[in-house]
Design an enzyme around this catalytic site. Structure first.
Site, PDB file in Angstrom:
ATOM      1  N   LYS A 294       0.182   4.250  -0.504  1.00 47.36           N
ATOM      2  CA  LYS A 294      -0.470   5.477  -0.038  1.00 47.36           C
ATOM      3  C   LYS A 294      -0.116   6.619  -1.007  1.00 47.36           C
ATOM      4  O   LYS A 294      -0.055   6.388  -2.214  1.00 47.36           O
ATOM      5  CB  LYS A 294      -0.085   5.773   1.405  1.00 47.36           C
ATOM      6  CG  LYS A 294      -0.370   4.556   2.304  1.00 47.36           C
ATOM      7  CD  LYS A 294      -0.214   4.816   3.751  1.00 47.36           C
ATOM      8  CE  LYS A 294      -0.486   3.544   4.535  1.00 47.36           C
ATOM      9  NZ  LYS A 294      -0.327   3.722   5.963  1.00 47.36           N
TER      10      LYS A 294
ATOM     11  N   GLU B 150      -6.926   5.372   7.453  1.00 46.33           N
ATOM     12  CA  GLU B 150      -6.645   6.774   7.131  1.00 46.33           C
ATOM     13  C   GLU B 150      -7.828   7.415   6.410  1.00 46.33           C
ATOM     14  O   GLU B 150      -8.070   8.608   6.562  1.00 46.33           O
ATOM     15  CB  GLU B 150      -5.353   6.873   6.302  1.00 46.33           C
ATOM     16  CG  GLU B 150      -4.137   6.659   7.191  1.00 46.33           C
ATOM     17  CD  GLU B 150      -2.907   6.096   6.503  1.00 46.33           C
ATOM     18  OE1 GLU B 150      -2.813   6.166   5.265  1.00 46.33           O
ATOM     19  OE2 GLU B 150      -2.036   5.563   7.219  1.00 46.33           O
TER      20      GLU B 150
ATOM     21  N   SER C 160       2.829  -1.588  10.612  1.00 46.32           N
ATOM     22  CA  SER C 160       4.269  -1.640  10.854  1.00 46.32           C
ATOM     23  C   SER C 160       4.884  -3.020  10.586  1.00 46.32           C
ATOM     24  O   SER C 160       5.766  -3.466  11.314  1.00 46.32           O
ATOM     25  CB  SER C 160       4.592  -1.157  12.274  1.00 46.32           C
ATOM     26  OG  SER C 160       4.164   0.179  12.442  1.00 46.32           O
TER      27      SER C 160
ATOM     28  N   HIS D 228      -9.693   1.755   4.578  1.00 48.03           N
ATOM     29  CA  HIS D 228      -8.423   1.957   5.280  1.00 48.03           C
ATOM     30  C   HIS D 228      -8.631   2.978   6.403  1.00 48.03           C
ATOM     31  O   HIS D 228      -9.380   3.943   6.244  1.00 48.03           O
ATOM     32  CB  HIS D 228      -7.351   2.456   4.299  1.00 48.03           C
ATOM     33  CG  HIS D 228      -5.998   2.443   4.908  1.00 48.03           C
ATOM     34  ND1 HIS D 228      -5.552   3.467   5.710  1.00 48.03           N
ATOM     35  CD2 HIS D 228      -5.010   1.514   4.888  1.00 48.03           C
ATOM     36  CE1 HIS D 228      -4.327   3.169   6.143  1.00 48.03           C
ATOM     37  NE2 HIS D 228      -3.980   1.984   5.653  1.00 48.03           N
TER      38      HIS D 228
ATOM     39  N   GLU E  91      -6.053  -4.289  10.675  1.00 45.32           N
ATOM     40  CA  GLU E  91      -5.028  -3.255  10.829  1.00 45.32           C
ATOM     41  C   GLU E  91      -5.334  -2.427  12.075  1.00 45.32           C
ATOM     42  O   GLU E  91      -6.114  -1.459  11.998  1.00 45.32           O
ATOM     43  CB  GLU E  91      -5.023  -2.329   9.610  1.00 45.32           C
ATOM     44  CG  GLU E  91      -4.664  -3.022   8.318  1.00 45.32           C
ATOM     45  CD  GLU E  91      -4.031  -2.048   7.326  1.00 45.32           C
ATOM     46  OE1 GLU E  91      -2.887  -2.284   6.949  1.00 45.32           O
ATOM     47  OE2 GLU E  91      -4.669  -1.049   6.979  1.00 45.32           O
TER      48      GLU E  91
ATOM     49  N   GLY F 296       1.947   2.811  10.787  1.00 45.09           N
ATOM     50  CA  GLY F 296       2.925   3.886  10.619  1.00 45.09           C
ATOM     51  C   GLY F 296       3.570   4.357  11.909  1.00 45.09           C
ATOM     52  O   GLY F 296       4.232   5.384  11.942  1.00 45.09           O
TER      53      GLY F 296
ATOM     54  N   ASN G 294       0.859  -1.180   0.000  1.00 44.20           N
ATOM     55  CA  ASN G 294       0.000   0.000   0.000  1.00 44.20           C
ATOM     56  C   ASN G 294       0.900   1.236   0.000  1.00 44.20           C
ATOM     57  O   ASN G 294       1.400   1.644   1.045  1.00 44.20           O
ATOM     58  CB  ASN G 294      -0.889  -0.034   1.263  1.00 44.20           C
ATOM     59  CG  ASN G 294      -1.826   1.146   1.340  1.00 44.20           C
ATOM     60  OD1 ASN G 294      -1.917   1.932   0.402  1.00 44.20           O
ATOM     61  ND2 ASN G 294      -2.532   1.273   2.461  1.00 44.20           N
TER      62      ASN G 294
HETATM   63  P1  PGA Z   1       2.426   0.684   7.765  1.00 43.21           P
HETATM   64  O1  PGA Z   1       1.003   0.883   7.045  1.00 43.21           O
HETATM   65  O2  PGA Z   1       2.968  -0.633   7.287  1.00 43.21           O
HETATM   66  O3  PGA Z   1       3.244   1.865   7.323  1.00 43.21           O
HETATM   67  O4  PGA Z   1       2.167   0.675   9.227  1.00 43.21           O
HETATM   68  C1  PGA Z   1       0.128  -0.199   6.858  1.00 43.21           C
HETATM   69  C2  PGA Z   1      -1.159   0.269   6.241  1.00 43.21           C
HETATM   70  O5  PGA Z   1      -1.603   1.381   6.569  1.00 43.21           O
HETATM   71  O6  PGA Z   1      -1.778  -0.427   5.410  1.00 43.21           O
END
Ligand code: PGA
Length: 245
Positions: A11, A92, A207, A90, A162, A168, A9
């Site tokens: 982003k 976000e 992460s 997601h 998640e 993140g 992903n």
């Molecule tokens: P990350 O993001 O691996 O940077 O924690 C995962 C995601 O948001 O799908």
């Protein structure tokens, strides 16, 4: 036996150069499905470069077909340029774009109409976990989505657990914490009478790195990963794919 699924992903990261680098290098390893989710503007380029290699998809779609909706991308457009998958819900988008469970359910229906394979993201915040509400929150998110789709349709894609507090932040859920939730999700699907409870892939996100991937994938109900930050470097992402193979 569920085949592992490793998804990148990106982003709001990436460039045409990065598209070419990944599309030329990545392929499906035996036993692993690899899917890259670049920003929507790069999708056509990715799909044309990688047509016989790893799949790709969109990080989001609108709820409806084509029409007067400025700024939206319709599922059928994603399909037309060669995208096969879509990420929905997601965290976000849930937090920054105020996407509700109901809106995400509508997007899921739109994805299925466009014959895209959905990755439905669910997960609790730190506060919800501390209040002992993690499973309740995830069940509510799943319940809402499954009002628009049969489990068998969801099983064409995957569920991504998640935890918001792990995205993140560098704070990965321990393999045991993740396994507990993945098993809880599978049992919930089973209790709902979902025939696909055993076959649907439940992948973990939050992460994931080359260093912690193998321990997560050893858990019986963790079928792969949705990788954000660590998917932006080809060598790191390739090591994560290797950990699943
Ligand atoms: P990350 O993001 O691996 O940077 O924690 C995962 C995601 O948001 O799908």
């Amino acid at each position: 036996m569920r085949k592992a699924l490793i998804a990148a992903n990106w982003k709001c990261h990436g460039s045409l150069k990065m598209v070419d680098e990944f599309a030329n290098a990545l392929s499906h390893e035996p036993g692993v499905d690899v899917v890259v989710f670049p920003p929507a503007v790069f999708l056509a380029q990715y799909a044309s470069r990688a047509s016989h290699k790893a799949d790709c998809g969109a990080q989001d779609i609108g709820t409806a077909e084509t029409g007067a909706r400025a700024g939206e991308v319709a599922g059928e457009m994603v399909s037309e340029v060669g995208g096969k998958w879509v990420i929905l819900g997601h965290s976000e988008r849930r937090s920054e774009q105020q996407e509700s469970d109901a809106l995400i359910a509508e997007k899921l229906a739109a994805a299925l109409r466009a014959e895209l394979r959905p990755i439905l993201c669910v997960g609790e915040t730190q506060q919800q976990r501390e209040a002992g509400q993690a499973m309740v929150v995830v069940e509510r998110q799943l319940q809402s989505a499954l009002e628009q789709a049969a489990g068998s349709q969801l099983a064409t894609g995957a569920i991504a657990y998640e935890p918001v507090w792990a995205i993140g932040t560098g704070l990965t859920a321990t393999p045991q914490q993740a396994q507990e939730m993945h098993q809880g999700i599978r049992s919930w699907l089973y209790r709902k009478g979902d025939q696909t409870a055993q076959s649907v892939r439940i992948i973990y996100g939050g992460s994931v790195k080359a260093e912690n991937a193998a321990a997560l994938f050893q858990q019986p109900d963790i079928d792969g990963a949705l990788v954000g930050g660590a998917s932006l470097q080809l060598d790191t992402f390739t090591r994560i794919i290797g950990a699943a193979g």
